[in-house]
Write a protein that holds these residues in place. Structure first.
Motif, mmCIF file in Angstrom:
data_model
loop_
_atom_site.group_PDB
_atom_site.id
_atom_site.type_symbol
_atom_site.label_atom_id
_atom_site.label_comp_id
_atom_site.label_asym_id
_atom_site.label_seq_id
_atom_site.Cartn_x
_atom_site.Cartn_y
_atom_site.Cartn_z
ATOM 1 N N PRO A 156 0.835 -1.209 0.000
ATOM 2 C CA PRO A 156 0.000 0.000 0.000
ATOM 3 C C PRO A 156 0.866 1.254 0.000
ATOM 4 O O PRO A 156 2.061 1.212 0.317
ATOM 5 N N LEU A 157 0.254 2.382 -0.347
ATOM 6 C CA LEU A 157 0.931 3.673 -0.273
ATOM 7 C C LEU A 157 1.057 4.051 1.205
ATOM 8 O O LEU A 157 0.060 4.158 1.916
ATOM 9 N N MET A 158 2.294 4.233 1.669
ATOM 10 C CA MET A 158 2.516 4.485 3.088
ATOM 11 C C MET A 158 3.449 5.668 3.293
ATOM 12 O O MET A 158 4.460 5.791 2.614
ATOM 13 N N SER A 159 3.078 6.535 4.239
ATOM 14 C CA SER A 159 3.993 7.601 4.639
ATOM 15 C C SER A 159 5.149 7.000 5.427
ATOM 16 O O SER A 159 5.109 5.824 5.825
ATOM 17 N N GLN A 160 6.182 7.779 5.659
ATOM 18 C CA GLN A 160 7.318 7.377 6.496
ATOM 19 C C GLN A 160 7.489 8.462 7.555
ATOM 20 O O GLN A 160 8.359 9.311 7.461
ATOM 21 N N ALA A 161 6.610 8.429 8.551
ATOM 22 C CA ALA A 161 6.499 9.552 9.482
ATOM 23 C C ALA A 161 7.028 9.247 10.876
ATOM 24 O O ALA A 161 6.684 9.928 11.840
ATOM 25 N N GLY A 162 7.879 8.225 10.993
ATOM 26 C CA GLY A 162 8.497 7.956 12.287
ATOM 27 C C GLY A 162 9.421 9.093 12.696
ATOM 28 O O GLY A 162 9.998 9.769 11.849
ATOM 29 N N PHE A 163 9.548 9.304 14.017
ATOM 30 C CA PHE A 163 10.397 10.398 14.479
ATOM 31 C C PHE A 163 11.132 10.014 15.755
ATOM 32 O O PHE A 163 10.883 8.963 16.348
ATOM 33 N N GLU A 192 -3.478 -6.709 1.120
ATOM 34 C CA GLU A 192 -4.101 -6.319 -0.155
ATOM 35 C C GLU A 192 -5.377 -5.503 0.041
ATOM 36 O O GLU A 192 -5.827 -4.822 -0.879
ATOM 37 N N GLN A 193 -5.978 -5.557 1.231
ATOM 38 C CA GLN A 193 -7.186 -4.766 1.491
ATOM 39 C C GLN A 193 -6.872 -3.273 1.633
ATOM 40 O O GLN A 193 -7.751 -2.435 1.468
ATOM 41 N N VAL A 194 -5.621 -2.950 1.964
ATOM 42 C CA VAL A 194 -5.263 -1.579 2.319
ATOM 43 C C VAL A 194 -4.735 -0.832 1.100
ATOM 44 O O VAL A 194 -3.795 -1.274 0.439
ATOM 45 N N LYS A 195 -5.329 0.322 0.830
ATOM 46 C CA LYS A 195 -4.890 1.158 -0.282
ATOM 47 C C LYS A 195 -3.801 2.129 0.154
ATOM 48 O O LYS A 195 -2.805 2.328 -0.558
ATOM 49 N N ALA A 196 -3.972 2.755 1.339
ATOM 50 C CA ALA A 196 -3.002 3.755 1.784
ATOM 51 C C ALA A 196 -3.042 3.924 3.292
ATOM 52 O O ALA A 196 -4.086 3.751 3.927
#
Length: 292
Positions: free
Chosen positions: A6-13, A76-80
């Protein structure tokens, strides 16, 4: 192998912070403390829950949480999955929606997780269908794994105030996660397993926290047959472990451990020398005196 992601941000900090404190002598000290931030999960624009987290792997935490709560079954269920710390929220979009989402959100149970965990409606019915593989575990492997785990807990060593969880195979630590609650750490690992399509039948799960019903449910859903902790167990945790066939080991420190379920699966191939009774009494007195 299906390579869909899926399209995923990378927002760990950064998950520790430098602060000032004053000790018992009145001296100022600079030290690290664990970070903690709220993260509200929205699933197809419906608010699900707000988690308090270190924020180091928020996308995997979200993915694992939704998997362990029965909202999704496959990647596969997750789009983003998109995290936005400015609004302290994560938006999850599925391809075709989640069947029965409204009903699940209406029925939730607060558990004994660090802070407060949550179990949503319908999850206990799924547990009735789980039967884990019958896997034997040598005592020497327990000791070898505990040795490997001593190298972890980096945030705890710096700042305290966190729990750690690990996905293990044999005596190897495959992945280790720390967070302010053990349920967050286990969900993050569940998300990683789902994303990487890892199977749990040959794995061991380790946690620093109590072996509660919530921990047993999550680990059983991940298909992992062995749960190991340095802490104790609750009655419901033990009953659920018996129900699904989970080997449940607590109080695992040094050469000591207690098998609360699945004793028949342990191969006692490295029994330590029994400690004299007088030495045991002395150790107990010493541990009490050393306790804060």
């Amino acid at each position: 192998m299906n390579s869909y992601q899926p399209l995923m941000s990378q927002a760990g900090f950064l998950n520790t912070h430098q602060v000032e404190a004053w000790d018992e002598q009145g001296n100022r000290r600079e030290l690290s403390i664990a970070g903690e931030s709220p993260l509200t999960i929205y699933l197809d624009k419906k608010e699900v829950v707000t988690l308090m987290t270190l924020g180091s792997r928020p996308e995997l935490l979200t993915l694992g949480y939704l998997r362990n709560q029965g909202f999704i079954d496959s990647i596969e269920q997750v789009k983003a999955i998109q995290v936005d710390w400015e609004v302290e929220a994560v938006a999850v979009v599925t391809h075709e929606g989640v069947e029965g989402l409204e009903q699940k959100l209406q029925h939730r149970t607060i558990t004994t997780g660090c802070g407060q965990g949550t179990v949503f409606g319908g999850l206990m019915e799924k547990i009735d269908q789980i039967q884990l593989p019958d896997v034997r575990l040598p005592q020497s492997q327990i000791y070898g794994l505990l040795d490997s785990l001593r190298q972890q807990n980096e945030i705890y060593k710096q700042a305290g105030a966190v729990h750690g969880c690990a996905l293990c195979q044999g005596t190897e630590v495959l992945s280790f996660v720390e967070d302010v609650g053990r349920h967050n750490a286990v969900d993050t690992l569940a998300g990683e397993m789902l994303l990487q399509r890892r199977q749990g039948d040959d794995k061991i799960f380790y946690t620093t926290g109590r072996l509660t019903s919530e921990m047993v449910i999550k680990v059983a859903q991940m298909g992992i047959p062995i749960l190991l902790s340095r802490s104790g167990v609750t009655r419901m945790g033990m009953e659920l472990a018996r129900q699904v066939g989970l080997t449940l080991i607590g109080r695992a420190k040094g050469k000591s451990f207690l098998v609360f379920n699945g004793q028949q699966r342990i191969d006692y191939d490295q029994k330590p020398e029994p400690m004299p009774h007088s030495q045991k009494r002395g150790q107990k007195r010493g541990s009490k005196e050393a306790s804060p």
